[in-house]
Design an enzyme around this catalytic site. Structure first.
Site, short mmCIF file in Angstrom:
data_model
loop_
_atom_site.label_atom_id
_atom_site.label_comp_id
_atom_site.label_asym_id
_atom_site.label_seq_id
_atom_site.Cartn_x
_atom_site.Cartn_y
_atom_site.Cartn_z
N SER A 283 0.84 -1.19 0.00
CA SER A 283 0.00 0.00 0.00
C SER A 283 0.88 1.24 0.00
CB SER A 283 -0.91 0.01 1.23
OG SER A 283 -1.66 1.18 1.29
N GLU A 284 0.46 2.25 -0.78
CA GLU A 284 1.29 3.45 -0.93
C GLU A 284 1.50 4.19 0.38
OE1 GLU A 284 -1.48 3.81 -4.63
OE2 GLU A 284 -1.39 2.57 -2.83
N ASN A 285 0.59 4.02 1.35
CA ASN A 285 0.74 4.76 2.61
C ASN A 285 1.75 4.11 3.55
OD1 ASN A 285 -0.88 2.54 3.14
ND2 ASN A 285 -2.20 3.61 4.59
#
Length: 448
Positions: A283-285
């Protein structure tokens, strides 16, 4: 001099004035400096340029500053669920510089590291690269991006000490470490402030050299930007055809793959990871997690992102900053990305981030993903609500990436994008005829 202040307003005293640039950490509403943002609002300063992944939601986070008309310009990656933000942009009341999410993370990191610029594949050939210098390295085009510096940087951490050393909690790390470095002055708020020496030096994410002022925050709401609960009204978009598309997309997974799933239908793919297959979701976060998840883990991604649930029961999980997340993406370490799309062209171009004059959501991480991952699968509706085909000879909307899609899964069928361009029909979904697909597809395609 002591770095400790007794309140957010005191910590910002003497720093705020009209027309300055403020960078604020957070991803959606996760890890945002709630107390410091509220203090900026109460100060009444105007003409601000704010920098961050997004601008909160209506009436909360950085969205409060938009409601008060304190903001002149926004540098952000994703407009998200902020309707007032989108309204002001479309009405020409707010200047907006959209930046791909990974590029934004790297621009902030570069600014804090004294690097004036860098070249990246992200956004090459798109509207966001217009007017920017490009250069060819080893036969591939790259666009020049500039580092970002701010007058004031606002960050939020889980724990901190009076020397300014910070520890972030899981995915609440996101953009905070880079933003902590990019400001002429960095002000940090923490949930727990301890004496110097009480933090384990090996666990510190941001060293105190970057932090000039620190305050213990109070009354955290930790709102969730958007949450879907299975079986509730919020999940009304779930349908048999959406499940069918997600199941088909899951067939593209392979044992050992690192996979990034976009929002919408692609998110459902995680529910259909084949039994016995080890797939690591990225996930990009700032999260890596091995799936399928054990039934007793009760993982809720929205709660994780809000910092309200841990995933320590899931073996192999890892947390990191958004800069590290996009280094994985841009560096080609992700095997597969499954994304939604507004349009896909027969040469593999994809458009999924804006409809000029009607919708501005921003590129988020999509431009970085299509430029950096090894394979891209688009999952989308075959036709628009008007009945017009979304599988086109050429995209009519601003593109996200050129020639990047390998497979298209629609609610009617599955297309392969052939090397060099052109579509080949691989499958029809149950009850769908070839004539129906021909009628509803603008692009030409080969049949088996």
């Amino acid at each position: 001099m002591s770095k400790q202040y007794s309140s957010a307003s005191e910590a910002l005293h003497g720093l705020l004035r009209d027309n300055i640039t403020i960078a604020a950490g957070g991803f959606g509403l996760c890890g945002i400096p709630e107390n410091l943002i509220a203090a900026v609002k109460e100060s009444g300063v105007k003409g601000l340029t704010i920098v961050g992944n997004n601008a909160g939601v209506d009436g909360f986070g950085m969205g409060m500053l938009l409601n008060q008309r304190q903001v002149r310009k926004v540098l952000a990656s994703y407009v998200g669920e902020n309707k007032e933000f989108e309204r002001q942009v479309l009405a020409g009341e707010l200047e907006l510089e959209l930046v791909p999410q990974g590029t934004l993370a790297e621009r902030l990191r570069a600014g804090g590291a004294g690097i004036p610029g860098f070249y990246t594949r992200t956004a090459v050939g798109t509207k966001l690269a217009e007017g920017r210098e490009t250069k060819t390295f080893e036969g591939r085009d790259y666009v020049l991006e500039r580092g970002i510096r701010a007058d004031v940087a606002l960050v939020k951490a889980w724990k901190g000490d009076k020397a300014g050393n910070l520890i972030y909690r899981k995915t609440a790390r996101n953009f905070n470490p880079m933003i902590a470095t990019c400001g002429a002055v960095c002000v940090a708020e923490v949930e727990e402030l301890v004496e110097v020496g009480e933090l384990n030096p090996d666990e510190i994410h941001t060293p105190g050299i970057y932090v000039h002022r620190i305050v213990q925050g109070v009354g955290y709401e930790k709102r969730i930007e958007f949450r879907t609960v299975q079986g509730s009204a919020a999940s009304k978009k779930e349908s048999p055809i959406r499940e069918l598309m997600a199941r088909r997309a899951a067939q593209e997974l392979r044992d050992g793959y690192y996979v990034n799933l976009g929002i919408g239908i692609p998110t459902l793919v995680a529910n259909f990871i084949p039994a016995g297959m080890n797939v690591t979701l990225q996930s990009e976060n700032g999260l890596l997690g091995i799936g399928p998840f054990p039934a007793d883990a009760a993982v809720d991604a929205d709660l994780i992102n809000a910092g309200k649930q841990t995933v320590t029961t899931i073996a192999g999980s890892a947390f990191f900053s958004s800069a590290d997340s996009f280094a994985m993406i841009r560096g080609g370490h992700i095997n597969l990305s499954i994304l939604g799309a507004l349009e896909v062209a027969e040469n593999g171009d994809i458009a999924n981030w804006m409809v000029p004059g009607k919708m501005v959501k921003g590129p988020g991480g999509a431009m970085d993903l299509v430029a950096g991952v090894k394979r891209v699968v688009a999952v989308m509706e075959h036709c628009a609500k008007t009945g017009a085909s979304k599988i086109l000879r050429q995209c009519t909307l601003p593109i996200t990436g050129k020639g990047v899609v390998s497979l298209i899964i629609t609610d009617l069928c599955v297309f392969e994008v052939k090397p060099g361009g052109g579509l080949r029909l691989l499958e029809l979904h149950p009850g769908v005829t070839l004539d129906e697909v021909r009628t509803k597809t603008e692009a030409a395609f080969d049949t088996p």
